[in-house]
Design a protein around this motif. Structure first.
Motif, PDB file in Angstrom:
ATOM      1  N   THR A 156       0.835  -1.206   0.000  1.00  0.00           N
ATOM      2  CA  THR A 156       0.000   0.000   0.000  1.00  0.00           C
ATOM      3  C   THR A 156       0.864   1.249   0.000  1.00  0.00           C
ATOM      4  OG1 THR A 156      -1.714  -1.184   1.238  1.00  0.00           O
ATOM      5  CG2 THR A 156      -1.825   1.213   1.233  1.00  0.00           C
TER       6      THR A 156
ATOM      7  N   PHE B   1      -6.711   2.912  -6.546  1.00  0.00           N
ATOM      8  CA  PHE B   1      -6.730   1.975  -5.424  1.00  0.00           C
ATOM      9  C   PHE B   1      -7.914   1.015  -5.520  1.00  0.00           C
ATOM     10  CE2 PHE B   1      -3.546   4.521  -3.175  1.00  0.00           C
ATOM     11  CZ  PHE B   1      -2.847   3.512  -2.517  1.00  0.00           C
TER      12      PHE B   1
ATOM     13  N   ALA C  79      -6.725  -0.031   2.219  1.00  0.00           N
ATOM     14  CA  ALA C  79      -6.005   0.765   1.216  1.00  0.00           C
ATOM     15  C   ALA C  79      -6.947   1.754   0.539  1.00  0.00           C
ATOM     16  CB  ALA C  79      -5.366  -0.168   0.189  1.00  0.00           C
TER      17      ALA C  79
END
Length: 469
Positions: A298, A317, A333
């Motif tokens: 991440t 993401f 994330a």
């Protein structure tokens, strides 16, 4: 059966000769010095056989008398040797039983009875070790180096002592000398590989690792993991020496070897990004994310997409999440990206789902940040933080050998020096994290850009000490 047949054949031959002599009688006359002796041929043959037998008996008697001193000496040496081996055997049994006194006594006895220093020196050294007399044991092992047939045993004993004393420099030298004598010994290859890796001799360790796998000292699966770790360390070493191309090639090789090895994927992605290959960096992270979603990935992905606006970062993401849609790390994330983009509802939805799947300190801390950012509700934020304080510890890079927790991954544990021992897991005991400043530079590779706006999370996504901000 065969012996019986031969016996019958021999008896038949003797009978045949006797019958022939009976059927052909004759007289034997001997005239010597005026004396004449006459006898039958059968009697003459019997006298000759008797004389031959008497001669043989007299010869053997004379030989036994003349050789008696030598035979007696041989008998004494044989008895002495037998007693020596008995003492040696009892000494070995005493060593196996941990009886240091008997082992030392039998070693002295065997040394006095046997003229075989290789065996008695080994027993004496082991007896000295049992008694805790390392100095005497070292002297015996050193003496064994002078004989080709015992040199390897002496090196093994000295190597064991060096490892016990923690002298890895001397142990490495001894292991290499021993390998020159017995290059394919499995236990030695495993020991040499570990010593080279702990000493930071990555290239040498990689070659020894290959030999150890071929010899069966290390199973192939562990060998692949160890080799990926060595390649990653070689990448860090190449970067320190200003060889960026080699740094990237080693990191890429480690990632190709183990696609789910998070440190290799994060490292390769950052190096690809450094030379402007942002798409390749994103693909590298996505490939690893399918196998092993992780906070370090991440952090690396945030660096890769940092040039985009917040809304675009959320979409990217979301794309990353699609590679592992049901994993908590995917939810966290996207929630982090949504917080940065001030998409409060989306952030809350992902955090709520993550809380249902697996409550953790990170989830509570992000919910506290959301309350402050969206509603400026300090009371609600403190309530979430209180739950975070009581929640189980989050996973961190933890040494499987000593259980020390590191703020970032490294090939060597900064606490005990074990190689390839850091695992992403929840620590079993409460221990303070090692600070980056206290860890050796050669084995610590810190993420240069922290995850901003995420309380309690150290660079690279690791959990910081309780109470840190």
């Amino acid at each position: 059966m065969t012996r019986a047949i031969w016996f019958i054949i021999k008896v038949a031959i003797v009978v045949a000769i006797a019958v022939w002599l009976a059927n052909h009688p004759g007289t034997l006359a001997i005239n010597w010095q005026g004396y004449v002796v006459e006898t039958g041929i059968g009697i003459a043959i019997l006298i000759g056989v008797a004389a031959l037998a008497a001669g043989i008996v007299l010869y053997r008697l004379a030989r036994a008398i003349l050789g008696a001193p030598r035979n007696y000496g041989r008998y004494r040496r044989s008895r002495r040797r037998e007693r020596g081996y008995q003492a040696l055997t009892r000494g070995m049994v005493a060593v196996a039983a941990g009886d240091a006194t008997t082992a030392r006594k039998m070693a002295r006895k065997a040394d006095g009875l046997l003229n075989e220093p290789p065996l008695t020196m080994l027993l004496s050294a082991q007896a000295a070790q049992l008694q805790g007399d390392d100095r005497a044991a070292k002297e015996y092992f050193t003496a064994m180096l002078d004989r080709p047939e015992t040199a390897f045993l002496g090196l093994r004993g000295l190597l064991t002592q060096s490892l016990k004393a923690g002298d890895r420099v001397e142990a490495l030298q001894l292991a290499r000398r021993a390998q020159s004598l017995q290059p394919n010994t499995p236990w030695l290859l495993g020991t040499l590989y570990d010593l080279e890796a702990r000493s930071g001799e990555w290239a040498a360790a990689e070659g020894t690792l290959q030999q150890a796998v071929q010899a069966g000292a290390i199973n192939p699966d562990d060998g692949r993991r160890h080799r990926a770790t060595l390649l990653l360390e070689r990448s860090f070493e190449a970067e320190r020496r200003g060889r960026s191309d080699s740094a990237l090639s080693h990191a890429q090789a480690a990632h190709d070897l183990l696609s789910g090895f998070v440190p290799a994927a994060a490292r390769a992605a950052r190096l690809q990004m450094a030379i402007g290959k942002h798409k390749n960096a994103a693909k590298t992270i996505e490939r690893c994310w399918r196998v092993n979603p992780h906070p370090d990935l991440t952090s690396a992905y945030r660096e890769v997409v940092s040039s985009y606006d917040p809304m675009t970062r959320v979409k990217l993401f979301e794309k990353l999440r699609n590679h592992a849609p049901n994993d908590v790390e995917s939810l966290l994330a996207v929630a982090r990206a949504a917080l940065d983009a001030q998409l409060w509802g989306e952030a809350r939805a992902h955090l709520t789902k993550a809380l249902e799947m697996r409550p953790s300190r990170r989830v509570f801390q992000l919910l506290a940040e959301l309350e402050r950012a969206e509603r400026q509700d300090e009371e609600a934020a403190r309530a979430w933080l209180a739950q975070a304080a009581n929640a189980p510890a989050d996973a961190a890079w933890t040494c499987s050998a000593c259980n020390a927790v590191s703020p970032s991954w490294g090939g060597l544990c900064g606490h005990c020096g074990a190689f390839d021992s850091l695992e992403w897991k929840t620590p079993t005991v409460s221990m303070s994290l090692m600070s980056p400043e206290s860890a050796p530079a050669a084995i610590t590779h810190q993420v240069t850009e922290p995850v901003t706006g995420q309380p309690g999370v150290a660079p690279g996504g690791q959990i910081a000490p309780q109470g840190a901000t």
